[in-house]
Design a protein around this motif. Structure first.
Motif, mmCIF file in Angstrom:
data_model
loop_
_atom_site.group_PDB
_atom_site.id
_atom_site.type_symbol
_atom_site.label_atom_id
_atom_site.label_comp_id
_atom_site.label_asym_id
_atom_site.label_seq_id
_atom_site.Cartn_x
_atom_site.Cartn_y
_atom_site.Cartn_z
ATOM 1 N N ALA A 1 0.820 -1.211 0.000
ATOM 2 C CA ALA A 1 0.000 0.000 0.000
ATOM 3 C C ALA A 1 0.858 1.267 0.000
ATOM 4 O O ALA A 1 0.330 2.376 -0.063
ATOM 5 C CB ALA A 1 -0.928 0.005 1.215
ATOM 6 N N GLY A 2 2.165 1.115 0.082
ATOM 7 C CA GLY A 2 3.061 2.280 0.103
ATOM 8 C C GLY A 2 3.318 2.818 -1.297
ATOM 9 O O GLY A 2 2.851 2.255 -2.297
ATOM 10 N N GLY A 3 4.078 3.900 -1.350
ATOM 11 C CA GLY A 3 4.374 4.529 -2.636
ATOM 12 C C GLY A 3 5.041 3.558 -3.600
ATOM 13 O O GLY A 3 4.616 3.403 -4.753
ATOM 14 N N ILE A 4 6.081 2.867 -3.124
ATOM 15 C CA ILE A 4 6.794 1.919 -3.996
ATOM 16 C C ILE A 4 5.898 0.702 -4.277
ATOM 17 O O ILE A 4 5.734 0.292 -5.429
ATOM 18 C CB ILE A 4 8.106 1.438 -3.326
ATOM 19 N N ASP B 1 -0.110 -5.658 3.256
ATOM 20 C CA ASP B 1 0.214 -4.407 3.968
ATOM 21 C C ASP B 1 -0.688 -4.337 5.190
ATOM 22 O O ASP B 1 -1.687 -5.079 5.288
ATOM 23 C CB ASP B 1 -0.033 -3.196 3.052
ATOM 24 N N LEU B 2 -0.319 -3.443 6.119
ATOM 25 C CA LEU B 2 -1.200 -3.207 7.271
ATOM 26 C C LEU B 2 -2.456 -2.459 6.817
ATOM 27 O O LEU B 2 -3.515 -2.602 7.412
ATOM 28 C CB LEU B 2 -0.461 -2.358 8.322
ATOM 29 N N ARG B 3 -2.317 -1.686 5.751
ATOM 30 C CA ARG B 3 -3.424 -0.816 5.311
ATOM 31 C C ARG B 3 -4.248 -1.556 4.233
ATOM 32 O O ARG B 3 -4.155 -1.245 3.043
ATOM 33 C CB ARG B 3 -2.859 0.503 4.803
ATOM 34 N N PRO C 1 -0.244 -8.605 7.181
ATOM 35 C CA PRO C 1 0.894 -9.506 7.379
ATOM 36 C C PRO C 1 0.559 -10.729 8.228
ATOM 37 O O PRO C 1 1.191 -11.779 8.080
ATOM 38 C CB PRO C 1 1.936 -8.641 8.085
ATOM 39 N N ALA D 1 8.870 -3.962 0.282
ATOM 40 C CA ALA D 1 9.079 -2.506 0.337
ATOM 41 C C ALA D 1 8.460 -1.941 1.610
ATOM 42 O O ALA D 1 8.252 -0.738 1.715
ATOM 43 C CB ALA D 1 8.469 -1.847 -0.899
ATOM 44 N N ALA D 2 8.149 -2.830 2.587
ATOM 45 C CA ALA D 2 7.592 -2.340 3.859
ATOM 46 C C ALA D 2 8.651 -1.506 4.559
ATOM 47 O O ALA D 2 9.832 -1.847 4.549
ATOM 48 C CB ALA D 2 7.186 -3.518 4.742
ATOM 49 N N THR D 3 8.231 -0.412 5.146
ATOM 50 C CA THR D 3 9.205 0.469 5.790
ATOM 51 C C THR D 3 8.556 1.273 6.896
ATOM 52 O O THR D 3 7.334 1.439 6.917
ATOM 53 C CB THR D 3 9.806 1.443 4.746
ATOM 54 N N LEU E 1 11.505 -3.842 11.923
ATOM 55 C CA LEU E 1 10.293 -4.122 11.144
ATOM 56 C C LEU E 1 10.492 -5.390 10.309
ATOM 57 O O LEU E 1 9.642 -6.290 10.297
ATOM 58 C CB LEU E 1 9.982 -2.924 10.227
ATOM 59 N N VAL F 1 13.552 -3.921 -1.259
ATOM 60 C CA VAL F 1 13.648 -2.520 -1.698
ATOM 61 C C VAL F 1 13.866 -1.629 -0.472
ATOM 62 O O VAL F 1 14.477 -0.565 -0.545
ATOM 63 C CB VAL F 1 12.376 -2.092 -2.471
ATOM 64 N N ASN G 1 15.092 0.353 2.526
ATOM 65 C CA ASN G 1 16.428 0.901 2.796
ATOM 66 C C ASN G 1 16.846 0.765 4.250
ATOM 67 O O ASN G 1 15.977 0.682 5.122
ATOM 68 C CB ASN G 1 16.438 2.399 2.418
ATOM 69 N N TYR H 1 17.438 -4.168 -4.265
ATOM 70 C CA TYR H 1 17.192 -3.339 -5.449
ATOM 71 C C TYR H 1 18.113 -2.122 -5.425
ATOM 72 O O TYR H 1 18.043 -1.303 -4.503
ATOM 73 C CB TYR H 1 15.726 -2.870 -5.488
ATOM 74 N N SER I 1 9.146 9.082 -2.649
ATOM 75 C CA SER I 1 10.423 8.679 -3.225
ATOM 76 C C SER I 1 10.247 8.473 -4.741
ATOM 77 O O SER I 1 9.156 8.713 -5.283
ATOM 78 C CB SER I 1 10.953 7.428 -2.522
#
Ligand SMILES: NC(=O)c1ccc[n+]([C@@H]2O[C@H](COP(=O)([O-])OP(=O)(O)OC[C@H]3O[C@@H](n4cnc5c(N)ncnc54)[C@H](O)[C@@H]3O)[C@@H](O)[C@H]2O)c1
Length: 311
Positions: free
Chosen positions: A10-13, A34-36, A66, A82-84, A103, A124, A126, A149, A227
């Motif tokens: 659900a994030g940007g990436i 995702d959590l969302r 999750p 890509a979870a962050t 996380l 992905v 960081n 990545y 990002s």
């Protein structure tokens, strides 16, 4: 049947990667985690209808948080994480790494389950090199099935070289290796245009370095609040294609097979795939100066990964 799982979908990436997978018709099944989950449900409808609008069969899309994913999902061919947690302004690299590792460690059972016996895991999140190394040290997924990545720095290097020499970027082949940030190693000895080696002089290199090193400052000045989602998603899709075609890409992979590098680290290296496993390309060559810079980068990643506890 080909399937992908995106964690942090659900994030940007994550959202943009899912859209890219659907637009390019890369998988028959897509599992969004995702959590969302409300955002994921909206995306599931939108992505399915986008397929129809684009004139192809929608993939089978599932939505999980999750926790439910652990019960519901089997293995996938390709797993993107890509979870962050958000990076706070002024936060040190090691503190951001620790928070994101805490996380990621909570997601290791899920990542291992969806990777199964044969899946390729693309991190992905960081700082990607330290995350990949730390995940490999959990020993639940073989090292050669984990990749980080790190294509964007090479894309930017190619754009900068193209502008400097006055050609289209798609004619430039160049790899930015090592680690994103201060330990990035633009591999000037390997630059090619239309497959022909090209020697860039010191002045050209300096102007290219200045442009690439200033990229983030220029991006932040735009205050977009996101990002580089589009180039990252396009790059992730190119990784999927490379796992199928064996094409070489600059990706963060284990240093264990490279004689001149310290083991127990992941850094950006020219990577090829065979049967979903990543390996440093056989033809990889660099100067002694570039080797020294890569050793420094690998040492920094190994040390940072060593500082990341189990949370
Ligand atoms: N490697 C690269 O080249 C590169 C490029 C761009 C961004 N990034 C990194 O990618 C990551 C994602 O960036 P973004 O812009 O999408 O961030 P974002 O904040 O938009 O999205 C992160 C998502 O992770 C989800 N999440 C948090 N905890 C979770 C959990 N336990 N399980 C499942 N999902 C969870 C959040 O709900 C959110 O939807 C960041 O770490 C960013 O720095 C890396």
């Amino acid at each position: 049947m080909t399937s992908a799982t995106i964690i942090g979908a659900a994030g940007g990436i994550g959202q943009t990667v899912a859209a890219e997978f659907v637009a390019r018709d890369l998988f028959d099944e897509l599992h969004l985690v995702d959590l969302r989950t409300n955002l994921l449900e909206a995306d599931r409808i939108d992505l399915s209808e986008a397929s129809v609008a684009a004139g192809h069969q929608p993939p089978h899309i599932t939505v999980e948080d999750p926790h439910s994913a652990l019960h519901a999902l089997g293995s996938s061919d390709f797993v993107v994480c890509a979870a962050t947690l958000g990076e706070k302004p002024g936060q040190s690299r090691s503190s951001f790494a620790q928070v994101n590792w805490e996380l990621l460690i909570s997601l290791v059972p899920l990542i291992s389950q969806v990777a199964g016996e044969h899946g390729t895991v693309l991190l992905v999140t960081n700082p990607v090199d330290a995350m990949a190394e730390r995940l490999a040290r959990e020993e639940t997924i073989p090292r050669d099935r984990i990749i980080g990545y790190s294509v964007n720095d090479s894309t930017r290097l190619r754009v900068a070289i193209a502008a400097e020499v006055g050609v289209e970027p798609d004619r430039v082949q160049a790899h930015a290796l090592g680690v994103h940030g201060e330990q990035l190693v633009p591999l000037y000895s390997g630059v090619r245009i239309d497959d022909e080696p090209v020697e860039l002089d010191a002045g050209q290199r300096q102007r290219i370095d200045t442009w690439t090193e200033g990229w983030f400052a220029r991006w932040h000045e735009l205050k977009s609040g996101r990002s580089s989602i589009r180039s990252t998603a396009a790059g992730v899709a190119s990784v999927v294609r490379a796992t199928r075609s064996g094409a070489e890409l600059p990706l963060s992979v284990s240093t264990d097979s490279v004689d001149f590098l310290p083991s127990s680290a992941f850094i950006g290296l020219p990577t090829s795939f065979a049967g979903g496993s990543a390996a440093v390309s056989d033809a990889f060559e660099c100067t002694s100066e570039e080797k020294a810079a890569l050793v420094e980068a690998a040492t920094a990643v190994r040390d940072l990964a060593g500082q990341l506890g189990r949370g």
